[in-house]
Design a protein around this motif. Structure first.
Motif, short mmCIF file in Angstrom:
data_model
loop_
_atom_site.label_atom_id
_atom_site.label_comp_id
_atom_site.label_asym_id
_atom_site.label_seq_id
_atom_site.Cartn_x
_atom_site.Cartn_y
_atom_site.Cartn_z
N UNK A 156 0.82 -1.20 0.00
CA UNK A 156 0.00 0.00 0.00
C UNK A 156 0.86 1.26 0.00
N UNK A 157 2.03 1.17 0.64
CA UNK A 157 2.97 2.29 0.57
C UNK A 157 3.44 2.52 -0.87
N UNK A 158 3.69 1.42 -1.60
CA UNK A 158 4.10 1.55 -3.00
C UNK A 158 2.97 2.12 -3.85
N UNK A 159 1.73 1.68 -3.60
CA UNK A 159 0.59 2.23 -4.33
C UNK A 159 0.49 3.74 -4.11
N UNK A 160 0.63 4.15 -2.85
CA UNK A 160 0.52 5.57 -2.52
C UNK A 160 1.64 6.38 -3.18
N UNK A 161 2.85 5.85 -3.14
CA UNK A 161 3.97 6.55 -3.78
C UNK A 161 3.74 6.68 -5.28
N UNK A 162 3.23 5.60 -5.90
CA UNK A 162 2.94 5.66 -7.32
C UNK A 162 1.91 6.72 -7.66
N UNK A 163 0.88 6.83 -6.83
CA UNK A 163 -0.14 7.86 -7.08
C UNK A 163 0.44 9.26 -6.92
N UNK A 164 1.27 9.46 -5.90
CA UNK A 164 1.89 10.77 -5.69
C UNK A 164 2.75 11.16 -6.87
N UNK A 165 3.52 10.20 -7.39
CA UNK A 165 4.36 10.47 -8.56
C UNK A 165 3.48 10.80 -9.77
N UNK A 166 2.39 10.06 -9.94
CA UNK A 166 1.49 10.31 -11.06
C UNK A 166 0.85 11.68 -10.95
N UNK A 167 0.39 12.05 -9.74
CA UNK A 167 -0.21 13.38 -9.55
C UNK A 167 0.79 14.48 -9.85
N UNK A 168 2.03 14.26 -9.46
CA UNK A 168 3.07 15.28 -9.74
C UNK A 168 3.28 15.39 -11.24
N UNK A 169 3.22 14.27 -11.95
CA UNK A 169 3.45 14.28 -13.39
C UNK A 169 2.34 15.01 -14.14
N UNK A 170 1.10 14.81 -13.69
CA UNK A 170 -0.04 15.40 -14.40
C UNK A 170 -0.54 16.69 -13.74
#
Length: 255
Positions: free
Chosen positions: A43-57
């Motif tokens: 779940x930590x990896x999922x959250x980090x992935x979402x944060x990176x995606x939000x930063x990208x878009x």
């Protein structure tokens, strides 16, 4: 058409065909739900992935956070589980809580939060006009696509009508915080439901009289509607879902 959740900015995710984004979001949510709740690192990896995606878009947390409040009712339910569940107990801050209830509460909160976050990401990067088109390209039954079209078209109209009804009640001395006014509030909700039902019938008759047969046209080439996905779009656009599936599978393997 209502675009309250759509952020009209330029980003790589905005350019991905809508059907690819729908499949990617659904598969990602399924991967999150399938992940063992006892494993914390996925779940930590999922959250980090979402944060990176939000930063990208370019989706700021200040935009995401208020809209995450929609899951509050489920959070309240989850908070009650450690007190209501049976089985082994553990002392937490001086309270005896159920171990199974704590794990159940954790699962509901973390999976619900990630699911809402993925849904908001899809909504923020997808023009609502494209959703019915994407559903049609995915061979979703036409009546479901029609429901989505009408929902997107009229949800803001109903919200505006509800607001007008609230203002009218306040102008006549209604106090929505007073318990004795709950009957008036309930009648207002019932009236809004009846108006919505009648509006739906009128819209259906108007569409049928104009030859609507229940099928959403492809609308390829229309301004604001992305072209149908090609192999490269599927390969790149579903990469986040593939990563999520890999994390879920790895969690089961090392469990």
């Amino acid at each position: 058409m209502g675009i309250a959740l759509y952020r009209e900015v330029r980003s790589p995710l905005h350019e991905v065909p809508v059907e690819v984004k729908i499949v990617c979001a659904v598969v990602t949510v399924l991967a999150v739900v399938a992940t063992p709740r006892e494993m914390l690192w996925p779940y930590a990896l999922y959250a980090i992935g979402l944060l990176v995606l939000w930063r990208t878009v370019s989706i700021p947390l200040t935009w995401i956070a208020p809209r995450m409040l929609i899951e509050l009712p489920f959070v309240v339910l989850a908070v009650l589980l450690p007190f209501a569940e049976g089985g082994d107990r553990i002392a937490v801050l001086g309270m005896e809580l159920s171990t199974s209830g704590l794990w159940a509460a954790w699962g509901i909160i973390v999976k619900g939060t990630l699911g809402v976050a993925v849904s908001l990401t899809l909504a923020a990067t997808t023009d609502p006009r494209e959703l019915p088109v994407g559903l049609t390209r995915l061979r979703v039954p036409s009546f479901i696509a029609t429901i989505v079209v009408l929902m997107l078209r009229y949800v803001e109209l109903l919200a505006a009508e509800s607001d007008r009804m609230r203002i009218a009640r306040l102008a006549r001395g209604d106090d929505p915080q007073a318990f004795h006014q709950i009957a008036a509030t309930a009648r207002g909700v019932g009236g809004l439901f009846l108006r919505s039902y009648e509006r739906g019938e009128r819209v259906h008759l108007a569409m049928a009289s104009r030859g609507f047969d229940g099928a959403i046209p492809a609308m390829d080439g229309i301004a604001g509607v992305s072209a149908a996905a090609v192999r490269r779009d599927w390969f790149l656009g579903t990469a986040p879902a593939v990563v999520a599936l890999g994390i879920s599978l790895a969690a089961w393997l090392v469990r």
